[in-house]
Design an enzyme around this catalytic site. Structure first.
Site, PDB file in Angstrom:
ATOM      1  N   HIS A 239       0.849  -4.203  -9.573  1.00 51.67           N
ATOM      2  CA  HIS A 239      -0.465  -5.200 -10.134  1.00 51.67           C
ATOM      3  C   HIS A 239      -0.827  -5.884 -11.712  1.00 51.67           C
ATOM      4  O   HIS A 239      -0.537  -6.089 -11.842  1.00 51.67           O
ATOM      5  CB  HIS A 239      -1.243  -4.633  -9.210  1.00 51.67           C
ATOM      6  CG  HIS A 239      -2.088  -4.099  -9.772  1.00 51.67           C
ATOM      7  ND1 HIS A 239      -2.996  -3.709 -11.264  1.00 51.67           N
ATOM      8  CD2 HIS A 239      -2.274  -2.637  -9.240  1.00 51.67           C
ATOM      9  CE1 HIS A 239      -3.525  -2.737 -11.110  1.00 51.67           C
ATOM     10  NE2 HIS A 239      -3.179  -1.676 -10.102  1.00 51.67           N
TER      11      HIS A 239
ATOM     12  N   CYS B  96      -1.425   2.966 -10.937  1.00 53.30           N
ATOM     13  CA  CYS B  96      -0.731   2.005 -10.825  1.00 53.30           C
ATOM     14  C   CYS B  96       0.507   0.800 -11.658  1.00 53.30           C
ATOM     15  O   CYS B  96      -0.317   1.765 -12.664  1.00 53.30           O
ATOM     16  CB  CYS B  96      -1.545   1.391 -10.006  1.00 53.30           C
ATOM     17  SG  CYS B  96      -1.267   1.549  -7.980  1.00 53.30           S
TER      18      CYS B  96
END
Length: 383
Positions: free
Chosen positions: A221, A237
């Site tokens: 992301h 992440c």
């Protein structure tokens, strides 16, 4: 993007710059001081973005090393984003430069040459040690393979990004962030409780776009904190600069395979030159990394090519960059080359936004991602 054989073209750049400085009319009579013209600085090439390449199928190396001089008020973080590299990459490449207060005119090495990870060139490949993403779009018949590469932020200690194989299972633009129970617990313990859901917007840690992985609770992301790219600052992440996630989001289809490796030592070929690139080993990586074994494996893969299989290796240079990683791709098949000599011949370019850069050059939001008193070797950053 092909590289001239070894460093010959870089040496020519240095020679041309020297000639430019020495050129001009000479007089036997000493002129008055007021008549002496100002010495003109050599005109440097405009940098070109180093994030998208066509790969020679027999090669493992893309890009070139570049060197710039700092401008007033530059930090290494500023230069990193300008050239699409991460914080740790640029600090590792310049261990003697103050990352927050470099003197104007200081030479800064931009490590924009990359040895590709030892993994199948398909889909997305992440090298955690390099804190870098490589995307290999599917090549059409008769076309050469391409690769797109960007720096990333990865999971901090205690929240390691997993290694292995997965795929992109969904894509979301303008995402909301729903923190996990563990993240809620951590923030509450720090006296900073989170809402159940963080809505889309400039303060959303996921940024503007999300590629969700087959691993539950992990994703690729964007970020609301651009200076965190190139640091261990996530809950596992993989985060990209805001400008980079937009391009990757648009290019990567659902179902794309994703491979995550952790390779602090890399070696590969560019023509008949053997190139090595070394990164600091992540703090929680307890494996033993043997550069000699890696080099032998690379040479064995070239057993059918007599020139490559029999290439000599500069053991002193290998030892230097293995013991003191610099994140710089260095040719190790020149028996007499030193790192200092290699960098002296590297291409000097203007310190400005490269042609075709992913970033538009607008000022980043310098939210408190890290404090300026942090040691450069501390490879972490708070969310």
């Amino acid at each position: 993007m092909p590289m001239p054989p070894r460093t010959s073209s870089l040496i020519r750049y240095a020679a041309l710059a020297g000639i430019a400085l020495l050129a001009g009319c000479q007089s036997l009579n000493r002129p008055e001081a007021s008549a002496v013209p100002a010495v003109q600085a050599p005109v440097l090439p405009t940098p070109v973005a180093m994030h998208e390449f066509t790969i020679n199928p027999t090669d493992d190396v893309v890009g070139i090393v570049q060197i710039v001089r700092t401008r007033d008020e530059d930090t290494l973080s500023d230069i990193a984003r300008r050239f699409n590299v991460g914080y740790e990459e640029i600090v590792t490449a310049n261990p003697d430069v103050d990352p927050w207060l470099p003197k104007p005119g200081t030479e800064v090495v931009i490590p924009t040459q990359f040895v590709l990870p030892d993994a199948k060139r398909q889909g997305i490949v992440i090298n955690l040690a390099a804190m870098r993403l490589f995307y290999f779009p599917k090549a059409q018949p008769g076309e050469l393979q391409q690769v797109i590469t960007h720096p990333i932020g990865i999971g901090r200690i205690g929240w390691r990004t997993p290694e292995g194989s997965t795929k992109i299972v969904s894509k979301t633009e303008a995402p909301a962030w729903t923190p996990t129970a563990a993240i809620h617990k951590e923030h509450a313990a720090d006296g900073n409780p989170l809402p159940k859901v963080v809505p889309p917007g400039p303060d959303n840690p996921l940024g503007t776009h999300v590629l969700r992985l087959g691993w539950s609770e992990y994703a690729i992301h964007g970020t609301d904190k651009p200076p965190s790219i190139g640091l261990r600052g996530t809950h596992g992440c993989l985060r990209l600069y805001p400008e980079d996630i937009v391009g990757i989001y648009g290019a990567v289809p659902v179902g794309t395979p994703v491979t995550v490796v952790n390779q602090p030592l890399l070696a590969g070929w560019r023509g008949d030159t053997l190139v090595m690139q070394t990164y600091p080993v992540l703090e929680d990586d307890k494996r033993k990394h043997d550069p000699g074994r890696l080099i032998n494996l690379v040479r064995k893969k070239s057993a059918g090519d007599g020139t490559r299989a029999n290439v000599a290796v500069n053991d002193a240079l290998v030892a230097e960059i293995s013991q003191n990683p610099r994140a710089i791709a260095v040719p190790i098949s020149d028996a007499h080359l030193t790192l200092e000599q290699y960098l002296a011949a590297a291409l000097r370019v203007e310190n400005k936004l490269p042609l075709n850069a992913t970033w538009d050059g607008e000022a980043a939001d310098e939210t408190d991602v890290m404090t300026k008193t942090e040691a450069p070797s501390q490879r972490t950053a708070a969310r």
